[in-house]
Scaffold this motif. Structure first.
Motif, PDB file in Angstrom:
ATOM      1  N   ILE A   1      15.249  48.359  65.042  1.00  0.00           N
ATOM      2  CA  ILE A   1      15.995  47.234  64.459  1.00  0.00           C
ATOM      3  C   ILE A   1      16.920  47.735  63.355  1.00  0.00           C
ATOM      4  O   ILE A   1      16.497  48.482  62.475  1.00  0.00           O
ATOM      5  CB  ILE A   1      15.021  46.166  63.896  1.00  0.00           C
ATOM      6  N   HIS A   2      18.186  47.355  63.438  1.00  0.00           N
ATOM      7  CA  HIS A   2      19.152  47.653  62.387  1.00  0.00           C
ATOM      8  C   HIS A   2      19.752  46.332  61.920  1.00  0.00           C
ATOM      9  O   HIS A   2      19.550  45.289  62.548  1.00  0.00           O
ATOM     10  CB  HIS A   2      20.273  48.555  62.909  1.00  0.00           C
ATOM     11  N   GLY A   3      20.507  46.412  60.837  1.00  0.00           N
ATOM     12  CA  GLY A   3      21.170  45.209  60.335  1.00  0.00           C
ATOM     13  C   GLY A   3      22.671  45.351  60.433  1.00  0.00           C
ATOM     14  O   GLY A   3      23.218  46.425  60.225  1.00  0.00           O
TER      15      GLY A   3
ATOM     16  N   PRO B   1      26.884  48.106  55.202  1.00  0.00           N
ATOM     17  CA  PRO B   1      25.630  48.857  55.135  1.00  0.00           C
ATOM     18  C   PRO B   1      24.583  48.262  56.071  1.00  0.00           C
ATOM     19  O   PRO B   1      24.517  47.047  56.245  1.00  0.00           O
ATOM     20  CB  PRO B   1      25.207  48.682  53.671  1.00  0.00           C
ATOM     21  N   CYS B   2      23.775  49.135  56.700  1.00  0.00           N
ATOM     22  CA  CYS B   2      22.656  48.639  57.513  1.00  0.00           C
ATOM     23  C   CYS B   2      21.683  47.983  56.542  1.00  0.00           C
ATOM     24  O   CYS B   2      21.298  48.577  55.539  1.00  0.00           O
ATOM     25  CB  CYS B   2      21.985  49.815  58.231  1.00  0.00           C
ATOM     26  N   GLN B   3      21.304  46.739  56.806  1.00  0.00           N
ATOM     27  CA  GLN B   3      20.456  46.042  55.837  1.00  0.00           C
ATOM     28  C   GLN B   3      19.043  45.784  56.358  1.00  0.00           C
ATOM     29  O   GLN B   3      18.326  44.960  55.852  1.00  0.00           O
ATOM     30  CB  GLN B   3      21.167  44.784  55.325  1.00  0.00           C
ATOM     31  N   GLU B   4      18.646  46.520  57.401  1.00  0.00           N
ATOM     32  CA  GLU B   4      17.249  46.454  57.845  1.00  0.00           C
ATOM     33  C   GLU B   4      16.713  47.882  57.758  1.00  0.00           C
ATOM     34  O   GLU B   4      17.295  48.786  58.360  1.00  0.00           O
ATOM     35  CB  GLU B   4      17.148  45.989  59.302  1.00  0.00           C
ATOM     36  N   PHE B   5      15.632  48.067  57.029  1.00  0.00           N
ATOM     37  CA  PHE B   5      15.108  49.428  56.892  1.00  0.00           C
ATOM     38  C   PHE B   5      14.793  49.999  58.275  1.00  0.00           C
ATOM     39  O   PHE B   5      14.020  49.414  59.035  1.00  0.00           O
ATOM     40  CB  PHE B   5      13.856  49.457  56.010  1.00  0.00           C
ATOM     41  N   CYS B   6      15.409  51.145  58.604  1.00  0.00           N
ATOM     42  CA  CYS B   6      15.273  51.649  59.964  1.00  0.00           C
ATOM     43  C   CYS B   6      14.742  53.075  60.025  1.00  0.00           C
ATOM     44  O   CYS B   6      14.711  53.679  61.089  1.00  0.00           O
ATOM     45  CB  CYS B   6      16.612  51.532  60.695  1.00  0.00           C
ATOM     46  N   GLY B   7      14.319  53.624  58.887  1.00  0.00           N
ATOM     47  CA  GLY B   7      13.760  54.967  58.902  1.00  0.00           C
ATOM     48  C   GLY B   7      14.244  55.769  57.704  1.00  0.00           C
ATOM     49  O   GLY B   7      14.889  55.232  56.805  1.00  0.00           O
TER      50      GLY B   7
ATOM     51  N   GLY C   1      16.589  57.865  57.189  1.00  0.00           N
ATOM     52  CA  GLY C   1      18.030  57.981  56.933  1.00  0.00           C
ATOM     53  C   GLY C   1      18.710  56.643  56.721  1.00  0.00           C
ATOM     54  O   GLY C   1      19.940  56.561  56.707  1.00  0.00           O
ATOM     55  N   HIS C   2      17.920  55.593  56.555  1.00  0.00           N
ATOM     56  CA  HIS C   2      18.454  54.225  56.469  1.00  0.00           C
ATOM     57  C   HIS C   2      19.574  54.067  55.443  1.00  0.00           C
ATOM     58  O   HIS C   2      20.608  53.469  55.724  1.00  0.00           O
ATOM     59  CB  HIS C   2      17.302  53.260  56.170  1.00  0.00           C
ATOM     60  N   GLU C   3      19.365  54.638  54.216  1.00  0.00           N
ATOM     61  CA  GLU C   3      20.359  54.376  53.163  1.00  0.00           C
ATOM     62  C   GLU C   3      21.687  55.077  53.435  1.00  0.00           C
ATOM     63  O   GLU C   3      22.687  54.764  52.811  1.00  0.00           O
ATOM     64  CB  GLU C   3      19.806  54.703  51.773  1.00  0.00           C
ATOM     65  N   GLY C   4      21.698  56.014  54.387  1.00  0.00           N
ATOM     66  CA  GLY C   4      22.961  56.674  54.720  1.00  0.00           C
ATOM     67  C   GLY C   4      23.651  56.019  55.908  1.00  0.00           C
ATOM     68  O   GLY C   4      24.643  56.519  56.412  1.00  0.00           O
ATOM     69  N   MET C   5      23.105  54.904  56.379  1.00  0.00           N
ATOM     70  CA  MET C   5      23.642  54.261  57.589  1.00  0.00           C
ATOM     71  C   MET C   5      24.581  53.127  57.205  1.00  0.00           C
ATOM     72  O   MET C   5      24.150  52.099  56.701  1.00  0.00           O
ATOM     73  CB  MET C   5      22.485  53.716  58.443  1.00  0.00           C
ATOM     74  N   TRP C   6      25.862  53.341  57.396  1.00  0.00           N
ATOM     75  CA  TRP C   6      26.812  52.295  57.089  1.00  0.00           C
ATOM     76  C   TRP C   6      28.090  52.520  57.890  1.00  0.00           C
ATOM     77  O   TRP C   6      28.340  53.602  58.389  1.00  0.00           O
ATOM     78  CB  TRP C   6      27.113  52.246  55.585  1.00  0.00           C
TER      79      TRP C   6
HETATM   80 CU   LIG Z   1      19.768  51.105  60.415  1.00  0.00          CU
END
Ligand SMILES: [Cu+2]
Length: 190
Positions: A117-119, A152-158, A160-165
């Protein structure tokens, strides 16, 4: 034992329990009624609706063919002048990383997740939806001003989540249509 049972049902304790239970039933019915009123208010007055349809897709085969194959990602002008943006979210990036759309047009975002799941959130707008693997998330929008928006991806996905945008670039419709003449799928990835 069987002769004592009727007396137990009629004991002061049993009567108290029945009264407490009836009180709780009333409270629960009131709580449900409040939720129904809130949902009706949001749906009818504020026009917030759940997704009207459920579109499923196999998340493990997105890259192999069909709508979300890499060459079909980005934005495209439909015959009626509206624009569709197709994108994929995966650990830990969006493809395309920079999406470009025109001003003053009906934009439909169609996005799928390839793993977890991603945001999908566009800053400065009310666009915010989840990308649930197995489903196509579809959301409509319209932009009246050119400019850049972070996504920014707003669903914690692992890890590397905070680098996902990703980024959304809104440009003037005339300029966009000129670009679209030469390329069937547009992105602003450099
Ligand atoms: Cu994500």
């Amino acid at each position: 034992m069987s002769e004592e049972t009727p007396a137990l049902h009629d004991s002061p304790g049993a009567r108290l329990a029945a009264r407490v239970e009836r009180r709780w039933v009333t409270v629960v019915i009131l709580v449900i009624a409040v939720f129904v009123v809130v949902a009706a208010f949001a749906g009818i007055h504020q026009a917030t609706m759940p997704q009207t349809r459920v579109e499923t897709i196999n998340p493990t085969r997105l890259h192999l063919g069909g709508e979300f194959v890499e060459t079909n990602l980005g934005s495209a002008v439909e015959p009626n002048g509206a624009v569709t943006v197709r994108a994929v979210g995966q650990q830990y990036s969006f493809t395309p990383q920079c999406m470009v759309v025109p001003t003053d047009s009906l934009i439909t975002f169609r996005v799928a997740s390839a793993d977890v799941i991603h945001g999908f959130l566009i800053e400065g707008t009310n666009i915010n939806t989840m990308l649930v693997p197995g489903y196509v998330s579809s959301i409509e929008a319209r932009f009246d001003k050119p400019g850049d928006h972070l996504m920014p991806c707003q669903e914690f996905c692992g890890v590397g989540h905070e680098g996902m945008w990703a980024k959304l670039r809104v440009i003037d419709r005339v300029e966009y249509l000129k670009m679209a003449e030469t390329k069937p799928r547009l992105t602003c990835v450099e």
